[in-house]
Design an enzyme around this catalytic site. Structure first.
Site, mmCIF file in Angstrom:
data_model
loop_
_atom_site.group_PDB
_atom_site.id
_atom_site.type_symbol
_atom_site.label_atom_id
_atom_site.label_comp_id
_atom_site.label_asym_id
_atom_site.label_seq_id
_atom_site.Cartn_x
_atom_site.Cartn_y
_atom_site.Cartn_z
ATOM 1 N N GLY A 32 1.266 9.332 -40.011
ATOM 2 C CA GLY A 32 0.449 9.499 -38.161
ATOM 3 C C GLY A 32 -1.018 8.547 -38.235
ATOM 4 N N CYS B 261 -12.052 19.011 -42.138
ATOM 5 C CA CYS B 261 -11.367 19.766 -42.048
ATOM 6 C C CYS B 261 -12.158 20.906 -43.623
ATOM 7 C CB CYS B 261 -10.593 19.413 -43.292
ATOM 8 S SG CYS B 261 -10.950 18.403 -44.981
ATOM 9 N N GLY C 15 1.373 18.713 -42.330
ATOM 10 C CA GLY C 15 1.612 20.025 -41.082
ATOM 11 C C GLY C 15 1.071 19.754 -39.470
ATOM 12 N N GLY C 16 0.240 18.347 -38.881
ATOM 13 C CA GLY C 16 0.221 18.834 -37.475
ATOM 14 C C GLY C 16 1.253 17.942 -37.352
ATOM 15 N N VAL C 17 0.819 17.574 -35.848
ATOM 16 C CA VAL C 17 2.076 16.654 -35.147
ATOM 17 C C VAL C 17 2.204 15.242 -35.209
ATOM 18 C CG1 VAL C 17 -0.121 16.634 -32.593
ATOM 19 C CG2 VAL C 17 2.320 16.136 -32.038
ATOM 20 N N GLY D 297 3.864 11.380 -45.573
ATOM 21 C CA GLY D 297 2.789 12.054 -45.801
ATOM 22 C C GLY D 297 2.584 12.346 -44.232
ATOM 23 N N CYS E 185 -11.863 9.887 -49.009
ATOM 24 C CA CYS E 185 -10.390 10.975 -48.869
ATOM 25 C C CYS E 185 -9.218 9.347 -48.703
ATOM 26 C CB CYS E 185 -10.890 11.736 -48.116
ATOM 27 S SG CYS E 185 -9.071 13.398 -48.032
#
EC number: 2.8.1.13
Length: 406
Positions: free
Chosen positions: A154, A237, A45-47, A42, A129
């Site tokens: 992550g 978010c 788009g993050g580190v 999954g 979520c």
């Protein structure tokens, strides 16, 4: 769905001598996991998710990136996040898939959040979520469309998977997948994951559970990942997208003036909507008083916010509904546990007392309810938030704190 991405640098070459002992341990663990070494990661788009994918590739897994498109705009799971996720997949030379879950997110998270605030509670959208929007849809999509039976994310948490060859053992711990805290105490996300089912845990891997956030950043830079220094979101978010939680709620709920009163009924102020308050709140009340005032309770039926000194908000117990038992089966008797009632709060000692479930619990397929009796009074207990039960680092279960009267 194809997404345009910026030109990405190829991933840096790393020899075994360059690997840190911790990284080697994580990679070794991933190699030893039973079953086919093929997995969907999954990617937000993050580190964190970026390094997760890189570690799995390093461990020799067949990896495919999977990004959920939850809403328009900037941030993870938004349009901006899709571009970064696509760039990471280009660097790692793995396939990238985007699944449009915007309608599910709107229904299960946004509408639930707005309705909760209208009812005077403070919902926990991240755990909802995870349960309804992220894990189950990812697992189902990967299995149906790519024949992949596992997913990785992550998250900073750990899973001790059941010993499948000992499922008839009398030792319950060997019959259930156990959810554990992440090693990094400042980043541990197990509080938001208590709602995951045994079935979901059986398909999930958390490679970062044994790492710290600072180590993740360092390793991402060593890999040359384009997201290595990407700024981390410090807010929900939805609040990030709209600038603030108040701005988000104003898009859905028109101002509705009401009274702010003391516990004896004395009116001390006015508000524009109960949705802008949470129990325990002190700042932003707009009241000049002889002593600091905190939100003690919220009465949606009267459109009223009750405030008072902090010592009036202490509670010796609370009721928890819609309980999900994770690492143990539902207890039939009282037991001592450690309870965490907010993400950033410390766990406290308490006694857990099973009680009869309500029709709502049963309808939500969570037929368990309990009363939590704290060893010492607790402040700022907010209905709608999660109460998560621990034994040391093991997540026993958790549920939603129910509304109460003062």
């Amino acid at each position: 769905m194809a997404m345009k991405s910026q030109k990405a640098k190829p991933i840096s070459n790393k020899s075994k001598l360059e690997r840190s002992p911790i990284e080697m341990e994580v990679v070794s663990h991933l190699k030893q996991l039973q079953g086919e070494h093929a997995i969907a990661v999954g990617l937000s788009g993050g580190v964190d998710s970026s390094l997760t994918a890189a570690l799995l590739v390093e461990a020799g897994w067949k990896v495919e990136g999977l990004t959920l498109w939850l809403m328009e705009g900037k941030g993870s799971c938004c349009t901006e996040g899709l571009v970064d996720a696509a760039g990471i997949c280009e660097q790692l030379k793995i396939p990238h898939h985007v699944v449009d879950e915007r309608s599910t997110f709107q229904k299960e998270v946004v509408e639930n959040l707005v309705n909760g605030y209208q009812e005077g509670i403070t919902p926990l959208p991240c755990s909802r979520c995870n349960r309804f929007v992220k894990f189950s849809p990812m697992i189902n999509w990967a299995r149906k469309n790519r024949n992949l039976k596992r997913i990785a994310t992550g998250h900073y948490a750990r899973i001790k998977h059941a010993e499948t060859n000992k499922l008839n053992s009398l030792d319950e711990r060997k019959n259930r997948h156990q959810l554990l805290r992440g090693i990094d105490q400042n980043k541990d996300q197990s509080y938001f994951l208590y709602d995951l089912s045994q079935e979901i845990l059986g398909h999930v891997v958390f490679p970062l559970g044994a790492l710290t956030k600072s180590f993740t950043r360092k390793e991402a830079n060593r890999y040359g990942l384009r997201t290595a220094n990407k700024k981390e979101s410090q807010d929900l978010c939805l609040a990030e997208k709209h600038g603030s939680m108040k701005a988000f709620l104003n898009n859905y709920l028109p101002p509705r003036k009401g009274e702010i009163v003391l516990t004896d009924g004395l009116v001390v102020g006015e508000h524009d909507g109960i949705e802008h308050f949470t129990i325990g709140q002190r700042k932003g009340l707009g009241i000049a008083w002889k002593e600091p005032l905190h939100v003690i309770n919220i009465q949606p039926s009267l459109n009223r916010v009750i405030v008072g000194p902090r010592d009036q908000s202490g509670r010796s117990n609370c009721t928890v509904g819609e309980v999900n038992w994770v690492s143990i089966s539902a207890p039939m008797q009282e037991r001592l546990v450690e309870v965490q009632v907010r993400y950033r709060s410390d766990p406290v000692k308490a006694k857990l007392v099973p009680i009869e479930p309500t029709i709502k619990d049963i309808k939500n397929n969570r037929p368990h309810r309990c009363r939590i009796e704290f060893e010492n009074p607790q402040f700022s207990i907010s209905p709608g938030q999660a109460a998560v039960f621990y034994k040391g680092e093991v997540v026993l279960g958790g549920g939603i704190i129910q509304p109460f009267e003062y």
